[in-house]
Design a protein around this motif. Structure first.
Motif, PDB file in Angstrom:
ATOM      1  N   THR A   1       5.155   2.331   5.427  1.00  0.00           N
ATOM      2  CA  THR A   1       3.758   2.364   4.986  1.00  0.00           C
ATOM      3  C   THR A   1       2.822   1.914   6.095  1.00  0.00           C
ATOM      4  O   THR A   1       1.588   1.977   5.926  1.00  0.00           O
ATOM      5  CB  THR A   1       3.535   1.460   3.755  1.00  0.00           C
ATOM      6  OG1 THR A   1       3.664   0.076   4.143  1.00  0.00           O
ATOM      7  CG2 THR A   1       4.521   1.781   2.645  1.00  0.00           C
TER       8      THR A   1
ATOM      9  N   GLU B   1       0.831  -1.196   0.000  1.00  0.00           N
ATOM     10  CA  GLU B   1       0.000   0.000   0.000  1.00  0.00           C
ATOM     11  C   GLU B   1       0.870   1.252   0.000  1.00  0.00           C
ATOM     12  O   GLU B   1       1.991   1.258   0.504  1.00  0.00           O
ATOM     13  CB  GLU B   1      -0.905   0.003   1.240  1.00  0.00           C
ATOM     14  CG  GLU B   1      -1.880  -1.163   1.324  1.00  0.00           C
ATOM     15  CD  GLU B   1      -2.984  -1.072   0.289  1.00  0.00           C
ATOM     16  OE1 GLU B   1      -3.283   0.055  -0.151  1.00  0.00           O
ATOM     17  OE2 GLU B   1      -3.534  -2.122  -0.080  1.00  0.00           O
ATOM     18  N   ALA B   2       0.346   2.321  -0.568  1.00  0.00           N
ATOM     19  CA  ALA B   2       1.035   3.614  -0.514  1.00  0.00           C
ATOM     20  C   ALA B   2       0.981   4.149   0.912  1.00  0.00           C
ATOM     21  O   ALA B   2       0.081   3.800   1.688  1.00  0.00           O
ATOM     22  CB  ALA B   2       0.378   4.599  -1.479  1.00  0.00           C
ATOM     23  N   PRO B   3       1.942   4.976   1.297  1.00  0.00           N
ATOM     24  CA  PRO B   3       1.914   5.533   2.657  1.00  0.00           C
ATOM     25  C   PRO B   3       0.713   6.448   2.855  1.00  0.00           C
ATOM     26  O   PRO B   3       0.224   7.088   1.913  1.00  0.00           O
ATOM     27  CB  PRO B   3       3.231   6.303   2.745  1.00  0.00           C
ATOM     28  CG  PRO B   3       3.582   6.624   1.335  1.00  0.00           C
ATOM     29  CD  PRO B   3       3.085   5.471   0.520  1.00  0.00           C
TER      30      PRO B   3
ATOM     31  N   PRO C   1       8.823   4.724   0.004  1.00  0.00           N
ATOM     32  CA  PRO C   1       7.781   3.972   0.709  1.00  0.00           C
ATOM     33  C   PRO C   1       6.960   3.116  -0.256  1.00  0.00           C
ATOM     34  O   PRO C   1       6.521   3.579  -1.307  1.00  0.00           O
ATOM     35  CB  PRO C   1       6.928   5.076   1.342  1.00  0.00           C
ATOM     36  CG  PRO C   1       7.189   6.298   0.509  1.00  0.00           C
ATOM     37  CD  PRO C   1       8.619   6.183   0.094  1.00  0.00           C
ATOM     38  N   GLY C   2       6.805   1.849   0.101  1.00  0.00           N
ATOM     39  CA  GLY C   2       6.022   0.939  -0.721  1.00  0.00           C
ATOM     40  C   GLY C   2       6.744   0.422  -1.944  1.00  0.00           C
ATOM     41  O   GLY C   2       6.149  -0.291  -2.755  1.00  0.00           O
TER      42      GLY C   2
ATOM     43  N   PHE D   1       2.549   9.394   7.281  1.00  0.00           N
ATOM     44  CA  PHE D   1       3.865   9.006   6.789  1.00  0.00           C
ATOM     45  C   PHE D   1       4.992   9.697   7.540  1.00  0.00           C
ATOM     46  O   PHE D   1       5.960   9.058   7.966  1.00  0.00           O
ATOM     47  CB  PHE D   1       3.949   9.302   5.290  1.00  0.00           C
ATOM     48  CG  PHE D   1       5.299   9.061   4.675  1.00  0.00           C
ATOM     49  CD1 PHE D   1       5.930   7.832   4.788  1.00  0.00           C
ATOM     50  CD2 PHE D   1       5.946  10.068   3.955  1.00  0.00           C
ATOM     51  CE1 PHE D   1       7.178   7.607   4.213  1.00  0.00           C
ATOM     52  CE2 PHE D   1       7.185   9.848   3.372  1.00  0.00           C
ATOM     53  CZ  PHE D   1       7.798   8.615   3.509  1.00  0.00           C
TER      54      PHE D   1
END
Length: 447
Positions: free
Chosen positions: A302, A96-98, A264-265, A102
């Protein structure tokens, strides 16, 4: 002065052991060394007390070169590739995206790294029984706070002395902000690299940053060898391959969290940046450790569950490698039924033949702490440090990963408040910097 990790007569026994572990036939070289009067036993501290005679120092230099020239085992080369494309041939997990939290997770990662490192600093280099004896003697077993010498039996203190550099600033009664440590200096350099060059930095840029920002006395083991080789005119791409018996040690694994935090991710990109950095000084399992931590860090920020964090790290490690197997063994023990102490004893029985700064034993311990800690920050860092070996480095990585998963707002104040949001460092521009400022800069780079 006997400088550690650099004297040829001290390097050679480590190089003989590294060759043996890699399955290269070093017996004839070992025979020539011992018949000349050299000791084949590696010096644990990195430097023998007295210099060897000049004829032995000259011979050691010659034999180090001959060890470099021994042929590789084809099976090992296939199982543990160093080419980036070969390492990253598999796919990673979908992440998943942050979220909007974040930057809080970034701050949690920085603070967690500092707290885990600080917990491990005073007992770095101590044997497992020494850590347990000190903690029990001060009513701190199982570990649930920073180490203290208040109430410590003088006999125990004499038998198991604190790390001399850390005692003045890393015991509970002495902590005043986060003291300097290479486990924090290298993330600062990684952040500087990204700010200067973006994600397209090269191994040459890493080398230049070391020479610009790090005194030679602030690097150790494989990093010290690579640093010296750079000064001797070797190219960055080869500096880590010359007379370097520490290529499978832990140094690169402590340098790469920031590459994950800023991607991230995206474990694959984080791992690529880690490889670019790690190859300056390390090879094979030393590189895999750097890539594992970077990829796991990309998942941790994330807010992914710790199982996903571990899977992200493993997704960039060759499954045929000794590093992968070490992590899997740590996970098996972490998820098993043995008590904490019995599980750690099992790790030491299996990996205790390795130097305390080797990457494989410490990777197994890190995996054990992550699995058994199950995402709980305090449980994870105390398991990591109470397991011995490279206590500050494993504590730092365990703290960074679980600190990111937890987020700064969820970290226990009794571990975080003593840091006072301050970090000491000799890296130019970072003396007295605030962790909150570092988190903001890291978030900016990630954009």
């Amino acid at each position: 002065m006997r400088l550690s990790w650099t004297q040829p007569e001290d390097l050679l026994p480590h190089a003989l052991e590294a060759a043996r572990l890699d399955g290269r036939d070093q017996r004839e070289i070992r025979r020539r060394w011992t018949e000349a009067g050299g000791s084949p036993e590696p010096i644990v501290s990195g430097a023998s007390p007295e210099p060897a005679p000049e004829h032995l120092r000259t011979l050691a230099r010659t034999l180090l070169t001959e060890l470099d020239e021994l042929p590789e085992q084809p099976a090992l080369a296939a199982a543990e590739p160093e080419d980036l494309d070969a390492i990253l041939s598999g796919g990673g997990p979908a992440l998943e995206a942050p979220g909007r939290d974040f930057e809080d997770r970034l701050l949690g990662a920085w603070l967690g790294r500092a707290a885990g490192c600080l917990l491990g600093k005073p007992v770095e280099k101590l044997p497992l029984e020494g850590i347990r004896a000190i903690a029990r003697a001060t009513g701190n077993w199982p570990l649930d706070s920073y180490f203290t010498e208040i109430g410590l039996d003088p006999w125990v203190a004499g038998k198991y002395p604190w790390n001399r550099r850390s005692r003045p600033n890393s015991l509970a009664e002495n902590i005043d902000g986060m003291p300097e440590d290479d486990d924090l200096n290298f993330p600062l350099i990684a952040l500087t690299l990204l700010e200067r060059h973006g994600r397209d930095f090269t191994t040459g840029d890493v080398a230049q940053a070391w020479l610009d920002l790090l005194p030679g006395g602030r690097v150790f083991t494989a990093e010290r060898i690579a640093y010296r080789n750079l000064l001797d005119g070797y190219a960055p791409e080869t500096a880590g391959r010359v007379r370097n018996p520490f290529r499978d040690w832990i140094g690169a694994q402590i340098r790469t969290d920031v590459y994950g935090w800023t991607n991230p991710g995206d474990p694959a990109t984080a791992a690529r940046l880690a490889w670019t950095d790690a190859r300056l000084s390390h090879g094979r399992n030393g590189i895999y450790g750097a890539m594992f931590v970077a990829a796991a860090s990309a998942a941790a920020v994330t807010g992914a569950p710790i199982e996903t964090v571990i899977d992200a790290g493993l997704s960039v490690v060759p499954p045929t490698s000794r590093y992968f197997l070490a992590v899997m063994r740590g996970l098996e023990l972490g998820e098993g039924d043995l008590s904490d102490e019995a599980a750690v004893d099992a790790l030491h029985a299996e990996y205790g033949h390795l130097h305390w700064v080797h990457v494989l034993n410490n990777a197994a311990l890190l995996a054990f702490a992550l699995a058994r800690g199950a995402g709980d920050f305090e449980r994870t860092i105390t398991l990591a440090v109470s397991g011995g070996w490279d206590t500050d480095s494993v504590g730092a990585t365990a703290g960074a990963l679980t600190g990111a998963v937890t987020g700064a707002k969820g970290l226990p104040p009794r571990w975080i408040d003593p840091l006072d949001d301050r970090l000491a460092s000799s890296v130019p521009g970072f003396a007295g910097t605030r962790f909150s400022a570092l988190a903001a800069r890291t978030a900016e780079v990630s954009r």
